[in-house]
Write a protein that holds these residues in place. Structure first.
Motif, PDB file in Angstrom:
ATOM      1  N   MET A 173      25.398  34.153  43.825  1.00  0.00           N
ATOM      2  CA  MET A 173      26.206  34.797  42.793  1.00  0.00           C
ATOM      3  C   MET A 173      26.257  36.310  42.998  1.00  0.00           C
ATOM      4  N   HIS A 174      27.488  36.844  42.944  1.00  0.00           N
ATOM      5  CA  HIS A 174      27.661  38.286  43.161  1.00  0.00           C
ATOM      6  C   HIS A 174      28.824  38.756  42.302  1.00  0.00           C
ATOM      7  N   THR A 175      28.699  39.937  41.736  1.00  0.00           N
ATOM      8  CA  THR A 175      29.750  40.545  40.912  1.00  0.00           C
ATOM      9  C   THR A 175      29.955  41.983  41.363  1.00  0.00           C
ATOM     10  N   ALA A 176      31.216  42.383  41.514  1.00  0.00           N
ATOM     11  CA  ALA A 176      31.507  43.757  41.916  1.00  0.00           C
ATOM     12  C   ALA A 176      32.947  44.092  41.554  1.00  0.00           C
ATOM     13  N   GLN A 177      33.269  45.383  41.650  1.00  0.00           N
ATOM     14  CA  GLN A 177      34.631  45.874  41.469  1.00  0.00           C
ATOM     15  C   GLN A 177      35.303  45.976  42.842  1.00  0.00           C
ATOM     16  N   TYR A 178      36.570  45.561  42.909  1.00  0.00           N
ATOM     17  CA  TYR A 178      37.308  45.579  44.168  1.00  0.00           C
ATOM     18  C   TYR A 178      38.670  46.231  43.955  1.00  0.00           C
TER      19      TYR A 178
ATOM     20  N   THR B 274      51.093  44.646  30.530  1.00  0.00           N
ATOM     21  CA  THR B 274      50.469  45.916  30.880  1.00  0.00           C
ATOM     22  C   THR B 274      50.424  46.084  32.396  1.00  0.00           C
ATOM     23  N   PRO B 275      50.386  47.331  32.910  1.00  0.00           N
ATOM     24  CA  PRO B 275      50.387  47.556  34.362  1.00  0.00           C
ATOM     25  C   PRO B 275      49.188  46.911  35.036  1.00  0.00           C
ATOM     26  N   ILE B 276      49.364  46.530  36.294  1.00  0.00           N
ATOM     27  CA  ILE B 276      48.270  45.937  37.050  1.00  0.00           C
ATOM     28  C   ILE B 276      47.220  47.014  37.314  1.00  0.00           C
ATOM     29  N   PRO B 277      45.932  46.723  37.105  1.00  0.00           N
ATOM     30  CA  PRO B 277      44.899  47.741  37.309  1.00  0.00           C
ATOM     31  C   PRO B 277      44.699  48.055  38.791  1.00  0.00           C
ATOM     32  N   SER B 278      44.131  49.215  39.065  1.00  0.00           N
ATOM     33  CA  SER B 278      43.869  49.616  40.452  1.00  0.00           C
ATOM     34  C   SER B 278      42.612  48.958  40.997  1.00  0.00           C
ATOM     35  N   THR B 279      41.697  48.549  40.112  1.00  0.00           N
ATOM     36  CA  THR B 279      40.512  47.801  40.519  1.00  0.00           C
ATOM     37  C   THR B 279      40.296  46.647  39.554  1.00  0.00           C
ATOM     38  N   ILE B 280      39.650  45.597  40.029  1.00  0.00           N
ATOM     39  CA  ILE B 280      39.343  44.442  39.180  1.00  0.00           C
ATOM     40  C   ILE B 280      37.906  44.010  39.438  1.00  0.00           C
ATOM     41  N   GLY B 281      37.332  43.326  38.467  1.00  0.00           N
ATOM     42  CA  GLY B 281      36.013  42.740  38.637  1.00  0.00           C
ATOM     43  C   GLY B 281      36.131  41.309  39.109  1.00  0.00           C
ATOM     44  N   LEU B 282      35.431  40.978  40.162  1.00  0.00           N
ATOM     45  CA  LEU B 282      35.404  39.619  40.691  1.00  0.00           C
ATOM     46  C   LEU B 282      33.952  39.178  40.833  1.00  0.00           C
ATOM     47  N   SER B 283      33.687  37.948  40.406  1.00  0.00           N
ATOM     48  CA  SER B 283      32.374  37.333  40.588  1.00  0.00           C
ATOM     49  C   SER B 283      32.558  36.033  41.355  1.00  0.00           C
ATOM     50  N   TYR B 284      31.611  35.700  42.192  1.00  0.00           N
ATOM     51  CA  TYR B 284      31.755  34.461  42.954  1.00  0.00           C
ATOM     52  C   TYR B 284      30.430  33.728  43.105  1.00  0.00           C
ATOM     53  N   VAL B 285      30.547  32.430  43.310  1.00  0.00           N
ATOM     54  CA  VAL B 285      29.417  31.546  43.615  1.00  0.00           C
ATOM     55  C   VAL B 285      29.869  30.613  44.733  1.00  0.00           C
ATOM     56  N   VAL B 286      29.006  30.378  45.713  1.00  0.00           N
ATOM     57  CA  VAL B 286      29.298  29.483  46.828  1.00  0.00           C
ATOM     58  C   VAL B 286      28.470  28.218  46.688  1.00  0.00           C
ATOM     59  N   ASP B 287      29.134  27.087  46.671  1.00  0.00           N
ATOM     60  CA  ASP B 287      28.454  25.786  46.660  1.00  0.00           C
ATOM     61  C   ASP B 287      27.452  25.646  45.518  1.00  0.00           C
ATOM     62  N   GLY B 288      27.722  26.313  44.392  1.00  0.00           N
ATOM     63  CA  GLY B 288      26.850  26.182  43.240  1.00  0.00           C
ATOM     64  C   GLY B 288      25.480  26.802  43.402  1.00  0.00           C
ATOM     65  N   ASP B 289      25.307  27.619  44.434  1.00  0.00           N
ATOM     66  CA  ASP B 289      24.011  28.230  44.723  1.00  0.00           C
ATOM     67  C   ASP B 289      23.853  29.506  43.896  1.00  0.00           C
ATOM     68  N   GLU B 290      22.901  29.504  42.949  1.00  0.00           N
ATOM     69  CA  GLU B 290      22.705  30.663  42.081  1.00  0.00           C
ATOM     70  C   GLU B 290      22.437  31.938  42.882  1.00  0.00           C
ATOM     71  N   SER B 291      21.730  31.806  43.998  1.00  0.00           N
ATOM     72  CA  SER B 291      21.369  32.993  44.772  1.00  0.00           C
ATOM     73  C   SER B 291      22.581  33.651  45.416  1.00  0.00           C
TER      74      SER B 291
END
Length: 647
Positions: free
Chosen positions: A257-262, A238-255
Motif C-alpha cells: 500500500m502506497h499513497t502519494a501526490q502525482y 470544476t477545472p482539472i487539478p494539477s496534482t491528484i492523490g493516488l493510493s494503490y495496493v497490489v494483490d491485496g498485499d498490505e505492505s
C-alpha cells in the motif's frame, strides 16, 4: 491516512479471499456491474470483468431494446430524431448483430435502438459502448452527443453534471458502407461486416467531477511495473487539478500500500514505480495474473472519489536467438514456437456477437489440438475473449481494422487519421492483456509502396511503441520480399497460398502440392538472410467444402486440404527459421454476398479446419492435430533445456 488504509484493506480482503462480501456502504458504492468474489485459491479476486470500478454505480444495459429498422434514410448523419416519428415496432437484443437475426438477415440500412435509463447521482454519467457497427450516433433526451465510426472499436459517451433522473437513450446504427461515414470499412473486404450494437453497453455514474477512465500497467521488469492512470473530467465541472492523490495496493498485499501526490499531464497521471512483492510470471503453461487496485482523491484527503481494479500479467516477449543461431521469439526467455490459426470473431447464428460459451469452445478446441496461438483478424476482437485467452494461456496476435487497403487509401490523411484513432481505441481498451504478444495492423495492404509505408505503416508502428505496448509489432504482408516497410516491423509475417492460388491450371495435384514446402522455405530463408528477425507464416491454406468427397481427392476436398496443411505443419515443425504459423483459417466464415461470392462457395471462406459451426473437417483436422500435438509435447520437453540470447 487511517481511513485510506482501512478502505484499501477492505478492498484487499474482498479481492484476495477475505470474508468481506462487499464494500462499506459509507465508503464505497457496490458496483452494479456485479463485482464477484472468488476464494478458490485463497488469493484470487474475480470481477465480473476487468477493469471494474468499485466506487461507482455501473449498470449493464445489455438485454432487449426497443427497435425499428428502415431502408428509407439516405444520410443518417442528417436527421433530427426529435422531429421524426419513429415507430419502435420490434425488440432487439443487445449485444447482437441485427443482420444475423432471422427477420433482418443480410439487410443493410438504418436501425433505431431505444432504452430508458435511470441515473441516481448528480455528478454526471457516461455510456461505454464496446462496439457499434458499422456507424452509429448516440442521443440522450433527443440531443446528439456523439457519432462513431469503426464497428469494432470501443468508445465513451459523456453527459453533463446535474442530470439525475430518467433519461431516454437512442442509438441510430447504420450498417451500410459509405466512403466518408465508414471510411475504414469497405464492401470489398473479404469477410462479412455485421451491423448493430454488437458488443456490451454499460452506464457509469461518475462518483465525482474527476474519475478514472482506465489504467495501463506497463511492465518495467519482472518485479516492477508503472501505471499510466487515464482520467476523465466531467464537462462543465470544476477545472482539472494539477496534482491528484493516488493510493494503490497490489494483490491485496498490505505492505504494498502506497499513497502519494502525482502531477496530471494531458488528462493522465503516471505512477512511476510499483513493486510487485510476490511476482509470478504469466506464461502459456502457467498463466498467473496479478491485480492492481488504485484509488483516486483529487483533493488529497481521505475521500475516495473513484477507484479501479485492473488485472495484468508479468511476462516478457522479445526477439531472441536459438542456441543453433536462428532468430525466433522468446516468452520469458524461453523459445516458443507459435502453433495456431487465424480466427474471425464470427458465427452464422450470432454474427459478430458471440457468447462466452462459444468463445470457450473455440479455445478448448485450439488447446486440444496442441495449439498455443491465435491470430485475431482483421479487427480488434472482443475484450472478453481476450480475458479468456489470458486465463487459458493462449498467445494472441491482435490486429487493427484493415484489409487489402490500396495506396490511395493509405495516403489519404482522413483514412490514416481513422487508422491511428483505431490504434488508440484498441490499445486503451486492451493494453493489460498479457496474452497479446503481437500488435499488428493492415492485413495485405500496399506495403510495396514507399508513400503508403511513410504515410500509414510507419505512423501505426510508431504509435504502438509510443504507447509502450508489451509486445512486438508486425503486419501480415502479401508483398513479401517486395515489402518496403519491413524495417518498421519487429516480426516479419508473410501471407501466401502455394498449392491453392496462382498455380498453373494444367498442374497435377501432386505438382500443386510439390510447390508448398519450397515456397515457404524460400520465404523463411530470405527473412533469415535479409531481415534477421522472427518469421511467422501468417496465412496459408486451402479450401474444403464440408462433407464434399471426390475420388480424385482434389480441390475443395478435406483430403487435399489435409495433404497441403500437413506439408505446412511438418515444414514449420522441422525448420527453425519459422517462429510460428497461423494456418488460414480456424473455421469457415461468411464473406461476400452477391457476385463476389462466385469465388466463395456457400458465400463463405471455406478454408477453415472446422466448418462454421465448429465441426471438424476430416481427415485434415486429424492430420494437423497430430502434428501440432506432437510439436507441442516436444517443445514442452525441450523448453527447460533451450538457452535464449536476447537479440
Amino acid at each position: 491516512m487511517d481511513a485510506v488504509f482501512s478502505t484499501l484493506l477492505l478492498v484487499g480482503l474482498v479481492m484476495f479471499g477475505g470474508r468481506a462480501e462487499g464494500f462499506s456502504p459509507n465508503r464505497m458504492h457496490k458496483s452494479r456491474d456485479d463485482m464477484k468474489v472468488s476464494a478458490s485459491n485463497g488469493n484470487t479476486m474475480l470481477c465480473h470483468r476487468y477493469p471494474c470500478w468499485p466506487n461507482r454505480p455501473v449498470e449493464s444495459l445489455d438485454g432487449f431494446w426497443d427497435f425499428y429498422f428502415t431502408t428509407e434514410i439516405d444520410d443518417p448523419t442528417d436527421i433530427d430524431i426529435t422531429k421524426m416519428k419513429v415507430t419502435y415496432n420490434d425488440r432487439m437484443a443487445v449485444p447482437a448483430s441485427f443482420d444475423a437475426s432471422v427477420r433482418y438477415a443480410g439487410v443493410r440500412g438504418t436501425a433505431f435502438y431505444r432504452k430508458t435509463v435511470f441515473v441516481s447521482g448528480d455528478s454526471g454519467w457516461r455510456l461505454k459502448f464496446e462496439a457499434c457497427s458499422l456507424w452509429c450516433a448516440v442521443y440522450v433526451d433527443g440531443v446528439k452527443l456523439m457519432e462513431h465510426s469503426n464497428g469494432y472499436s470501443p468508445f465513451w459517451v459523456g453527459s453533463t453534471p446535474n442530470t439525475s433522473g430518467i433519461h431516454e437513450v437512442v442509438v441510430v446504427v447504420d450498417n451500410r458502407f459509405d466512403k466518408k461515414r465508414t471510411i475504414l470499412q469497405s464492401e470489398g473486404y473479404d469477410f462479412y461486416q455485421y451491423g448493430g450494437i454488437i458488443r456490451r453497453v454499460s452506464l457509469h455514474e461518475s462518483p465525482g467531477h474527476l474519475s478514472i477512465q482506465g489504467v495501463d500497467v506497463i511492465t518495467t521488469n519482472n518485479s516492477k511495473v508503472s501505471a499510466r492512470v487515464r482520467l476523465h473530467h466531467v464537462t462543465g465541472s470544476t477545472p482539472i487539478p494539477s496534482t491528484i492523490g493516488l493510493s494503490y495496493v497490489v494483490d491485496g498485499d498490505e505492505s504494498s500500500m502506497h499513497t502519494a501526490q502525482y502531477p496530471v499531464t494531458g488528462n493522465q497521471a503516471i505512477i512511476p514505480e510499483i513493486l510487485i512483492t510476490n511476482p509470478a510470471l504469466w506464461s502459456p503453461s502457467d498463466p498467473v495474473l496479478h491485480h492492481l487496485f488504485i484509488m483516486l482523491s483529487s483533493t488529497g484527503n481521505d475521500n475516495a472519489e473513484d477507484s479501479i481494479i485492473e488485472r495484468f500479467g508479468l511476462r516478457t516477449v522479445e526477439a531472441c536467438r536459438r542456441s543453433s543461431g536462428e532468430t525466433t521469439l522468446c516468452i520469458n526467455g524461453n523459445v516458443t514456437k507459435l502453433l495456431g490459426f487465424s480466427r474471425h470473431d464470427a458465427h452464422p447464428q450470432y454474427g459478430a456477437s458471440l457468447n462466452h460459451q462459444q468463445w470457450m469452445q473455440d479455445l478448448q478446441i485450439l488447446k486440444d489440438m496442441g495449439g498455443n496461438y491465435l491470430r485475431l483478424v482483421h479487427y480488434p476482437h472482443d475484450p472478453d475473449f481476450l480475458s479468456l485467452c489470458d486465463e487459458m494461456g493462449v498467445l494472441v496476435w491482435q490486429e487493427n481494422l484493415g484489409w487489402g487497403n490500396s495506396e490511395s487509401q493509405l495516403t489519404d490523411p482522413d483514412f490514416v487519421h481513422a487508422l491511428l484513432k483505431g490504434v488508440d481505441e484498441m490499445v486503451n481498451n486492451t493494453f493489460n492483456h498479457p496474452s497479446i504478444i503481437i500488435w499488428a495492423f493492415l492485413n495485405e495492404g500496399a506495403s510495396n509502396s514507399k508513400s503508403a509505408c511513410d504515410a500509414a505503416y510507419k505512423p501505426q508502428a510508431s504509435r504502438y511503441r509510443e504507447l509502450q505496448v508489451n509486445g512486438l509489432v508486425s503486419w501480415a504482408s502479401n508483398k513479401k520480399q517486395s515489402d518496403v516497410c519491413l524495417d518498421n516491423a519487429d516480426v516479419i509475417s508473410f501471407n501466401s497460398y502455394p498449392g491453392w492460388y496462382g498455380s498453373s491450371s494444367d498442374y497435377s495435384l501432386q505438382d500443386q502440392l510439390a510447390t508448398v514446402a519450397p515456397t515457404i522455405l524460400e520465404e523463411a530463408s530470405w527473412v533469415a538472410d535479409h531481415q534477421k528477425k522472427p518469421f511467422i507464416k501468417s496465412e496459408i491454406g486451402a479450401g474444403a467444402i464440408p462433407e464434399w468427397e471426390d475420388t480424385f481427392n482434389g480441390f475443395w476436398t478435406a483430403d487435399y486440404q489435409g495433404s497441403l496443411l500437413s506439408i505446412v505443419a511438418e515444414t514449420v515443425k522441422t525448420n527453425n527459421n519459422f517462429t510460428g504459423v497461423s494456418l488460414w483459417q480456424f473455421f469457415d466464415v461468411r464473406t461476400y454476398n452477391g457476385p463476389h461470392a462466385l469465388g466463395r462457395p456457400r458465400a463463405l471462406n471455406n478454408k477453415g479446419l472446422l466448418d462454421e459451426y465448429r465441426r471438424p473437417k476430416r481427415p485434415s483436422f486429424d492430420a494437423v492435430r497430430a502434428i501440432f500435438k506432437g510439436l507441442a509435447q516436444q517443445q514442452q520437453q525441450q523448453q527447460q533445456q533451450q538457452l535464449c540470447k536476447a537479440v
